[in-house]
Design an enzyme around this catalytic site. Structure first.
Site, PDB file in Angstrom:
ATOM      1  N   LYS A 122     -74.571  63.874   6.139  1.00 34.40           N
ATOM      2  CA  LYS A 122     -74.105  62.810   5.249  1.00 34.40           C
ATOM      3  C   LYS A 122     -72.625  62.947   4.895  1.00 34.40           C
ATOM      4  CE  LYS A 122     -78.558  61.472   3.444  1.00 34.40           C
ATOM      5  NZ  LYS A 122     -79.464  62.445   4.097  1.00 34.40           N
TER       6      LYS A 122
HETATM    7  C1  LIG Z   1     -80.511  62.085   4.897  1.00 30.31           C
HETATM    8  C2  LIG Z   1     -80.978  63.065   5.901  1.00 30.31           C
HETATM    9  C3  LIG Z   1     -81.734  62.664   7.027  1.00 30.31           C
HETATM   10  C4  LIG Z   1     -82.199  61.230   7.233  1.00 30.31           C
HETATM   11  O1  LIG Z   1     -81.151  60.366   7.543  1.00 30.31           O
HETATM   12  P1  LIG Z   1     -81.347  58.780   7.528  1.00 30.31           P
HETATM   13  O2  LIG Z   1     -80.039  58.169   7.756  1.00 30.31           O
HETATM   14  O3  LIG Z   1     -81.910  58.501   6.162  1.00 30.31           O
HETATM   15  O4  LIG Z   1     -82.309  58.451   8.590  1.00 30.31           O
HETATM   16  C5  LIG Z   1     -82.074  63.626   7.952  1.00 30.31           C
HETATM   17  N1  LIG Z   1     -81.721  64.925   7.797  1.00 30.31           N
HETATM   18  C6  LIG Z   1     -80.998  65.337   6.733  1.00 30.31           C
HETATM   19  C7  LIG Z   1     -80.647  66.790   6.626  1.00 30.31           C
HETATM   20  C8  LIG Z   1     -80.585  64.434   5.757  1.00 30.31           C
HETATM   21  O5  LIG Z   1     -79.875  64.869   4.699  1.00 30.31           O
END
Ligand SMILES: *Cc1c(COP(=O)(O)O)cnc(C)c1O
Length: 452
Positions: A110
């Site tokens: 993210k």
């Molecule tokens: C947020 C997150 C996801 C999922 O991502 P999306 O965009 O919601 O599909 C997967 N792995 C981790 C470590 C995350 O923080």
């Protein structure tokens, strides 16, 4: 370039407007009015650094941000990453590679979007000469990534609500040990649902939201989707011709944000053979790609908590294209979902999308197997992507978090504990959190007292 809403009832807006608004007023999500064909530019992009590539790509969309400003904001966003390649690709064997997306400040993917979004917010604040109070609710990773995106930014404060005692100790440390004066971690006496309700109520009070320049962080912001396209592009440019012909990106997903960004890039002319949507036991998306029926169930906690989601908020963007870019049909499908809890799509392209789901037992087994075979440690989210890889494809697995964020799961699967200096350093710092009852009045008072 202009951006339109998937529901078709809000006027087109510029990039900066779409980023500032987040959710379109008609309840839809923003998408480019028409998608550019970037295929003629790919050859020239091979030798660019990550930040240069990101600047080139974003400048196609952010046409209302001056080029030198954009370049500055992008370079600053990726200067916080600790690996020189930003998103390095590690080959495990002749048909599997891992794209490591956890070299940013909070050790999860993210950061790619939220570092950039934070810098955009900071610049908007400077431009408009106005302050911004960012408010969000989190069950873990998003809150930390948003906080690090806004750390120490002038005229900006960030308030993150989380359920006290119900996020992991390391996630809590990431939010509460920053030492930054503009960060407020609000430990709520309540559940994650209480935090979300409180958030909704705070934004629902339009006068309060306006008076305090409240702004939301959430997974549907246009800038997040576009920033996430870049690492797919970066990875694709690093493949051999032979690998490109059969490349499938395998993406651990919950909200469908990450994998949608890759698919959008394919639609812009990057010849990617396929995508695999990898869920944990919360398998609404796997069931959709297997059967064509999208049906909401109830959330079961898993070893991969950031994917414990049943309503994939970015899914509406894919739906828009699957329904021939017809906002009326999108609105009808979303209404059906709301009233009946499901909808069905008959004509799915099964060449582009495949899917899988992984139980907690399978997650643990994948972590152990990859560790034993390749001497390489993956986290529980990444492990979901190692379920039933296609032998006919060259699989690029997106690794979404550093394993050290999940010490218990790692110890159970490998017998050893993975560590990271950034997390060790946090353990030495004081926790600063503000306990808050789950009441709108208390939240309003806190923001009024501590906001900018
Ligand atoms: C947020 C997150 C996801 C999922 O991502 P999306 O965009 O919601 O599909 C997967 N792995 C981790 C470590 C995350 O923080």
């Amino acid at each position: 370039m202009k951006f339109i809403s998937t529901r078709g009832q809000s006027p087109p807006v510029s990039f900066r407007e779409a980023v500032a608004i987040g959710l379109a007023p008609d309840g839809g999500l923003y998408l480019p009015e028409s998608l550019p064909d970037i295929s003629p530019r790919l050859r020239a992009w091979v030798n660019l650094s990550y930040a240069e590539l990101c600047t080139e790509f974003m400048s196609v969309f952010a046409t209302d941000v001056p080029e030198d400003v954009l370049s500055h904001l992008v370079h600053r966003s990726y200067a916080t990453f600790t690996h020189p390649e930003i998103a390095p690709m590690r080959r495990l064997d002749d048909r599997t590679a891992v794209l490591e997306l956890w070299h940013g400040p909070t050790l999860a993917f993210k950061d790619f979007a939220l570092q950039f979004l934070g810098n955009l917010y900071g610049w908007e604040g400077e431009q408009g000469g106005r302050s911004i109070n960012v408010l969000g609710a989190t069950s873990g990773d998003t809150g930390a990534a948003a906080i690090y995106g806004l750390l120490g930014k002038p005229r900006t404060a960030i308030f993150i609500l989380y359920p006290d005692g119900r996020v992991s100790p390391l996630q809590e440390r990431q939010m509460t040990c920053t030492g930054a004066a503009n960060v407020f971690a609000l430990a709520l006496d309540g559940s994650f649902d209480d935090a979300q309700r409180l958030l909704k109520d705070a934004f629902g009070d339009a006068e309060f939201a306006r008076q305090h320049h409240l702004s939301a962080v959430n997974s549907i912001n246009l800038a997040r989707v576009l920033a996430q396209c870049v690492y797919y592009l970066w990875a694709w440019l690093r493949l051999s011709d032979e690998e490109r012909e059969r490349v499938e990106f395998v993406v651990p997903t919950g909200n469908f944000g990450n994998v949608f960004a890759g698919w959008l890039l394919q639609r812009m002319g990057v010849p990617i053979a396929g995508f695999k949507v990898a869920t944990n036991q919360n398998d609404i998306l796997h069931r959709f790609f297997a059967t064509g029926e999208y049906r909401v169930g109830s959330v079961q906690p898993s070893l991969a908590p950031s994917m414990d989601i049943q309503v994939a908020s970015n899914f509406e963007r894919l739906l828009y294209y699957l329904l021939d870019e017809d906002p009326k049909r999108v609105s009808a499908a979303m209404t059906e979902l709301k009233t009946r809890g499901s909808f069905r799509l008959p004509n799915l392209d099964r060449d582009t999308f495949t899917s899988s789901s992984a139980s907690d037992t399978e997650i643990a087994a994948s972590i152990s197997r990859i560790w034993e075979r390749h001497n390489y440690v993956i986290d529980p989210h990444t492990a979901c992507a190692f379920q039933d890889l296609s032998p006919a494809r060259f699989s690029v697995v997106l690794s979404t978090a550093h394993p050290a964020k999940f010490p218990e799961a790692m110890r159970a699967a490998t017998g050893t504990e993975s560590t990271h200096p950034a997390l060790e350093e946090l353990k030495a710092r004081p926790v600063v959190k503000h306990r808050l009852p789950a009441e709108l009045g208390a939240l309003r008072k806190f923001i009024a007292e501590h906001g900018v």
